[in-house]
Write a protein that holds these residues in place. Structure first.
Motif, PDB file in Angstrom:
ATOM      1  N   ILE A 285      20.598   8.088  11.977  1.00 30.27           N
ATOM      2  CA  ILE A 285      22.010   7.970  12.376  1.00 30.27           C
ATOM      3  C   ILE A 285      22.308   8.966  13.501  1.00 30.27           C
ATOM      4  CG2 ILE A 285      24.404   8.294  11.582  1.00 30.27           C
ATOM      5  CD1 ILE A 285      23.374   7.387   8.799  1.00 30.27           C
ATOM      6  N   THR A 286      22.930   8.471  14.572  1.00 29.63           N
ATOM      7  CA  THR A 286      23.307   9.392  15.656  1.00 29.63           C
ATOM      8  C   THR A 286      24.820   9.566  15.638  1.00 29.63           C
ATOM      9  OG1 THR A 286      23.377   7.540  17.190  1.00 29.63           O
ATOM     10  CG2 THR A 286      21.372   8.837  17.201  1.00 29.63           C
ATOM     11  N   LEU A 287      25.270  10.740  16.051  1.00 28.54           N
ATOM     12  CA  LEU A 287      26.702  11.043  16.030  1.00 28.54           C
ATOM     13  C   LEU A 287      27.193  11.297  17.458  1.00 28.54           C
ATOM     14  CD1 LEU A 287      26.837  13.490  12.969  1.00 28.54           C
ATOM     15  CD2 LEU A 287      27.189  11.024  12.982  1.00 28.54           C
ATOM     16  N   ALA A 288      28.446  10.901  17.743  1.00 27.12           N
ATOM     17  CA  ALA A 288      29.023  11.145  19.065  1.00 27.12           C
ATOM     18  C   ALA A 288      30.519  11.329  18.920  1.00 27.12           C
ATOM     19  CB  ALA A 288      28.714   9.971  19.983  1.00 27.12           C
ATOM     20  N   ASN A 289      31.109  12.050  19.891  1.00 24.51           N
ATOM     21  CA  ASN A 289      32.557  12.296  19.830  1.00 24.51           C
ATOM     22  C   ASN A 289      33.376  11.079  20.268  1.00 24.51           C
ATOM     23  OD1 ASN A 289      32.696  14.885  18.767  1.00 24.51           O
ATOM     24  ND2 ASN A 289      32.138  15.800  20.740  1.00 24.51           N
ATOM     25  N   SER A 290      32.717  10.170  21.054  1.00 28.02           N
ATOM     26  CA  SER A 290      33.441   8.964  21.468  1.00 28.02           C
ATOM     27  C   SER A 290      32.518   7.760  21.321  1.00 28.02           C
ATOM     28  CB  SER A 290      33.877   9.100  22.925  1.00 28.02           C
ATOM     29  OG  SER A 290      32.732   9.319  23.719  1.00 28.02           O
ATOM     30  N   GLN A 291      33.120   6.584  21.320  1.00 24.49           N
ATOM     31  CA  GLN A 291      32.316   5.380  21.120  1.00 24.49           C
ATOM     32  C   GLN A 291      31.797   4.891  22.478  1.00 24.49           C
ATOM     33  OE1 GLN A 291      34.252   2.170  19.085  1.00 24.49           O
ATOM     34  NE2 GLN A 291      32.309   1.494  18.199  1.00 24.49           N
ATOM     35  N   ALA A 292      30.620   5.336  22.853  1.00 23.97           N
ATOM     36  CA  ALA A 292      30.035   4.937  24.130  1.00 23.97           C
ATOM     37  C   ALA A 292      29.319   3.607  23.961  1.00 23.97           C
ATOM     38  CB  ALA A 292      29.056   6.002  24.585  1.00 23.97           C
ATOM     39  N   PRO A 293      29.244   2.775  25.040  1.00 29.64           N
ATOM     40  CA  PRO A 293      28.522   1.509  24.929  1.00 29.64           C
ATOM     41  C   PRO A 293      27.039   1.781  24.641  1.00 29.64           C
ATOM     42  CG  PRO A 293      29.644   1.705  27.044  1.00 29.64           C
ATOM     43  CD  PRO A 293      29.787   3.004  26.373  1.00 29.64           C
ATOM     44  N   SER A 294      26.465   1.005  23.720  1.00 22.36           N
ATOM     45  CA  SER A 294      25.059   1.231  23.354  1.00 22.36           C
ATOM     46  C   SER A 294      24.473  -0.058  22.794  1.00 22.36           C
ATOM     47  CB  SER A 294      25.015   2.373  22.331  1.00 22.36           C
ATOM     48  OG  SER A 294      24.268   2.050  21.218  1.00 22.36           O
ATOM     49  N   SER A 295      23.124  -0.108  22.732  1.00 21.56           N
ATOM     50  CA  SER A 295      22.473  -1.305  22.188  1.00 21.56           C
ATOM     51  C   SER A 295      22.529  -1.320  20.666  1.00 21.56           C
ATOM     52  CB  SER A 295      21.015  -1.348  22.660  1.00 21.56           C
ATOM     53  OG  SER A 295      20.325  -0.247  22.103  1.00 21.56           O
ATOM     54  N   ALA A 296      22.885  -0.192  20.046  1.00 16.46           N
ATOM     55  CA  ALA A 296      22.953  -0.141  18.587  1.00 16.46           C
ATOM     56  C   ALA A 296      24.071  -1.054  18.087  1.00 16.46           C
ATOM     57  CB  ALA A 296      23.192   1.297  18.134  1.00 16.46           C
ATOM     58  N   ARG A 297      23.779  -1.847  17.035  1.00 21.25           N
ATOM     59  CA  ARG A 297      24.727  -2.853  16.579  1.00 21.25           C
ATOM     60  C   ARG A 297      25.819  -2.288  15.664  1.00 21.25           C
ATOM     61  NH1 ARG A 297      25.193  -6.573  19.606  1.00 21.25           N
ATOM     62  NH2 ARG A 297      26.151  -7.834  17.967  1.00 21.25           N
ATOM     63  N   ASN A 298      25.598  -1.065  15.168  1.00 23.02           N
ATOM     64  CA  ASN A 298      26.551  -0.548  14.190  1.00 23.02           C
ATOM     65  C   ASN A 298      27.123   0.800  14.641  1.00 23.02           C
ATOM     66  OD1 ASN A 298      25.977  -2.566  11.916  1.00 23.02           O
ATOM     67  ND2 ASN A 298      23.937  -1.739  12.381  1.00 23.02           N
ATOM     68  N   SER A 299      28.436   0.878  14.784  1.00 22.73           N
ATOM     69  CA  SER A 299      29.084   2.128  15.150  1.00 22.73           C
ATOM     70  C   SER A 299      30.426   2.218  14.422  1.00 22.73           C
ATOM     71  CB  SER A 299      29.276   2.176  16.674  1.00 22.73           C
ATOM     72  OG  SER A 299      29.714   3.466  17.038  1.00 22.73           O
ATOM     73  N   TYR A 300      30.658   3.321  13.719  1.00 16.32           N
ATOM     74  CA  TYR A 300      31.865   3.446  12.901  1.00 16.32           C
ATOM     75  C   TYR A 300      32.515   4.802  13.109  1.00 16.32           C
ATOM     76  CZ  TYR A 300      29.219  -0.215  10.639  1.00 16.32           C
ATOM     77  OH  TYR A 300      28.480  -1.328  10.421  1.00 16.32           O
ATOM     78  N   ALA A 301      33.842   4.770  13.157  1.00 18.02           N
ATOM     79  CA  ALA A 301      34.563   6.034  13.216  1.00 18.02           C
ATOM     80  C   ALA A 301      34.727   6.541  11.792  1.00 18.02           C
ATOM     81  CB  ALA A 301      35.929   5.811  13.854  1.00 18.02           C
ATOM     82  N   GLY A 302      34.571   7.840  11.611  1.00 20.32           N
ATOM     83  CA  GLY A 302      34.720   8.393  10.263  1.00 20.32           C
ATOM     84  C   GLY A 302      35.085   9.861  10.327  1.00 20.32           C
ATOM     85  N   LYS A 303      35.546  10.360   9.184  1.00 15.17           N
ATOM     86  CA  LYS A 303      35.965  11.765   9.132  1.00 15.17           C
ATOM     87  C   LYS A 303      34.841  12.592   8.506  1.00 15.17           C
ATOM     88  CE  LYS A 303      40.397  12.807   8.155  1.00 15.17           C
ATOM     89  NZ  LYS A 303      41.537  12.992   7.231  1.00 15.17           N
ATOM     90  N   ILE A 304      34.553  13.740   9.108  1.00 16.07           N
ATOM     91  CA  ILE A 304      33.494  14.609   8.557  1.00 16.07           C
ATOM     92  C   ILE A 304      34.019  15.254   7.271  1.00 16.07           C
ATOM     93  CG2 ILE A 304      32.111  16.702   8.931  1.00 16.07           C
ATOM     94  CD1 ILE A 304      31.994  15.972  11.883  1.00 16.07           C
TER      95      ILE A 304
END
Lengths: 360, 228
Positions: A285-304
């Motif tokens: 799992i990779t983490l980022a501060n913003s939702q950048a375009p990527s080839s990964a099919r799954n990206s979710y916003a969540g609270k740490i």
């Protein structure tokens, strides 16, 4: 021909099934790690393989000959094996005599005995302690004596029961190096048990998962750790993210899974409506501060929810309507400023997900 | 009180001057007790091993029975051996009654339960992993038994010493089957008994001191073994 093979091996104690229909085949030169939680039946299985106990039913073959019950064959066969028991004990004698015992019982000449014992003590770095009473040594040294007296016999099959249990990290590393050395130099067939799944991954070339007296999966360590057959194995091998869901679409091996209202895309072949678990290893799992375009099919916003340092890494728990654990470096935590309460984007590829059918 | 001090002084003189009678009686006592213990050990070590290693019905009862015989009165064993060896007894033909051999047999029977019971206890005290380790290294049944016995060697030796102390200090059996014949079956304990009755305290006290000295040596050896 397998060096050792079991057919429907069962063992019962007080009416309780400790081992259920164990079918195992170990080829000459192969190294098999039996992993499983405490009480799974690993020691019981090794004791049966070493012919110390007799199974309730089933058969054991050694180099093609059945050795399950015949008294004479059993003791002859046992001499072709060596077994390092869990919590090994040493005899109340010198280190040298401890290593020499098994060789003496095999009628080895005095000269050869001296050569062999001295050589082995050198290998396990215990030459300086040869005349010390073995009972006065530390746990790690006793473990090395136990391994030394086993390999001194030059066995065809070496059985190791939790060889690093209850040892400090330095002793564990020494014993693992010693085992790796035996594998590399002597090409001995080895069956070892461990409840430390990482050890199972570090040492052998084949892994069998024993849970509740049953072998649930056998394969390469990579197979077991990345593609566990069921939820029980997944939990045991440390797949921290096991997310329950239902298949909503299925097209050409690409499925979508509904989990707590969120959709996960994965590569699998399951029919629509099937209840499944999506297993994702935290390091995928990779983490980022913003939702950048990527080839990964799954990206979710969540609270740490939590940041727990584990050595050079940090384990981050994120709430994206389902719990997700990610493993990142301490440096990433600093650079991304990953702190409790912050909203973050967790991303993983469809290929990083292993789907298993949910047990009801 | 003066009489006792006088007797004690005379007793020490007898010991220091290596009085031949004292030496002869002490030597016989040691020889008879040692022989009986060695014979008992030769019999009990394999039997003890057998009882420990074999599984059979009534094992616990048998062990309890053996332990009950630890405290059997010496006169009871004396009476039993007397009946056995008397002219009309089943072994009367051997003419052994009132001989050191009869005393050795009697003391051997007396200490057999102690050596046997304590040997079984000593073997039971050995870590169960020891026999498994021996077998896994290729030992056969006999070799495994030897390994376990070797591991229990200090406790087994302690059992033999306990038996020796019981044998050398008993009096009833030695009197009944030995007859306290001067120069032949007279031992330390029977002499003390006789001389005290006669009022000859010097010899009785001297032998008493020797017996205490033997007890002290036994204790020291036992303590040494227990610290191993």
């Amino acid at each position: 021909m397998p060096l050792i093979e079991t057919v429907d091996l069962c063992q019962k104690y007080n009416g309780h099934d400790v081992l259920k229909k164990i079918a195992l085949q170990v080829e000459p030169g192969e190294v098999l790690s039996l992993i499983g939680p405490t009480g799974a039946g690993k020691t019981t299985l090794l004791r049966l393989l070493d012919l110390l106990d007799t199974p309730t039913s089933g058969r054991i073959y050694f180099a093609g000959t059945e050795v399950t019950r015949s008294g004479k064959t059993r003791s002859e066969t046992r001499r072709k094996m060596a077994f390092v028991l869990q919590k090994p004990v040493v005899f109340n004698a010198s280190v040298y005599d401890n290593v020499a015992y098994g060789l003496k019982w095999r009628g080895i000449t005095r000269n050869e005995l001296y050569q062999r014992v001295s050589g082995i003590l050198e290998t396990v770095s215990l030459s300086a302690l040869r005349d010390r009473n073995a009972r006065t040594l530390s746990g790690g040294e006793i473990q090395r004596i136990a391994i030394a007296r086993a390999i001194a016999l030059e066995p065809e099959l070496l059985l190791l029961d939790e060889p690093t249990a209850n040892l400090d990290p330095i002793s564990i590393s020494r014993i693992e190096k010693l085992i790796a050395n035996i594998i590399h130099q002597h090409k001995t067939t080895i069956i070892m048990t461990t409840h430390d799944m990482r050890q199972g991954q570090r040492l052998p070339n084949k892994v069998a998962v024993l849970i509740n007296g049953e072998i649930l999966q056998t394969g390469s360590s990579r197979d077991i750790f990345t593609s566990p057959h069921n939820q029980e194995i997944a939990e045991f091998v440390g797949t921290e993210n096991i997310i329950n869901g239902v298949i909503t679409t299925s097209e050409e091996d690409l499925v979508t899974i509904n989990t707590s209202g969120k959709i996960i895309e994965a590569i699998a072949d399951y029919p629509v409506g099937e209840e499944v678990c999506a297993c994702i290893r935290p390091e995928d799992i990779t983490l980022a501060n913003s939702q950048a375009p990527s080839s990964a099919r799954n990206s979710y916003a969540g609270k740490i929810m939590q940041v727990v340092p584990i050595g050079p890494l940090c384990r981050i728990e994120i709430d994206c309507d389902f719990s997700l654990f990610a493993l990142v470096t301490g440096r990433s935590v600093e650079e991304l400023d990953l702190v409790r309460g912050k909203t973050i984007y967790a991303t993983f590829k469809a290929t990083a997900i292993h789907i298993i059918r949910r047990e009801r | 009180m003066n009489e006792i001090w006088q007797g004690l002084l005379e007793a020490i003189k007898l010991i220091v001057s290596l009085d031949p009678e004292i030496l002869e009686i002490s030597g016989r006592s040691l020889w008879i007790a040692l022989s009986s213990c060695l014979l008992a050990s030769v019999i009990c070590l394999p039997i003890g091993g057998l009882i420990h290693f074999q599984r059979f019905a009534g094992k616990r009862t048998l062990i309890s029975l053996i332990q009950t015989f630890y405290s059997i009165p010496t006169v009871v064993i004396g009476l039993f051996v007397f009946v056995l060896l008397s002219r009309t007894g089943p072994l009367g033909g051997f003419n052994l009654l009132f001989t050191p051999t009869a005393m050795i047999i009697g003391q051997m029977l007396l200490v057999i339960p102690i050596v046997l019971g304590l040997t079984i206890s000593a073997l039971s005290g050995i870590d169960k992993v020891i026999p498994d380790t021996a077998r896994s290294l290729g030992a056969g049944s006999f070799q495994t038994a030897v390994v376990v016995l070797k591991e229990a060697r200090f406790a087994v030796t302690a059992a033999m010493i306990m038996a020796f102390s019981r044998a050398i200090s008993e009096v009833g059996l030695a009197l009944i089957v030995g007859g306290n014949i001067k120069g032949f079956t007279r031992v330390i304990t029977t002499t003390i008994s006789l001389e005290t009755a006669k009022g000859d305290l010097e010899l009785a006290l001297a032998l008493g001191i020797i017996l205490m000295f033997i007890a002290l040596v036994i204790n020291l050896v036992l303590n040494q073994l227990q610290t191993r």
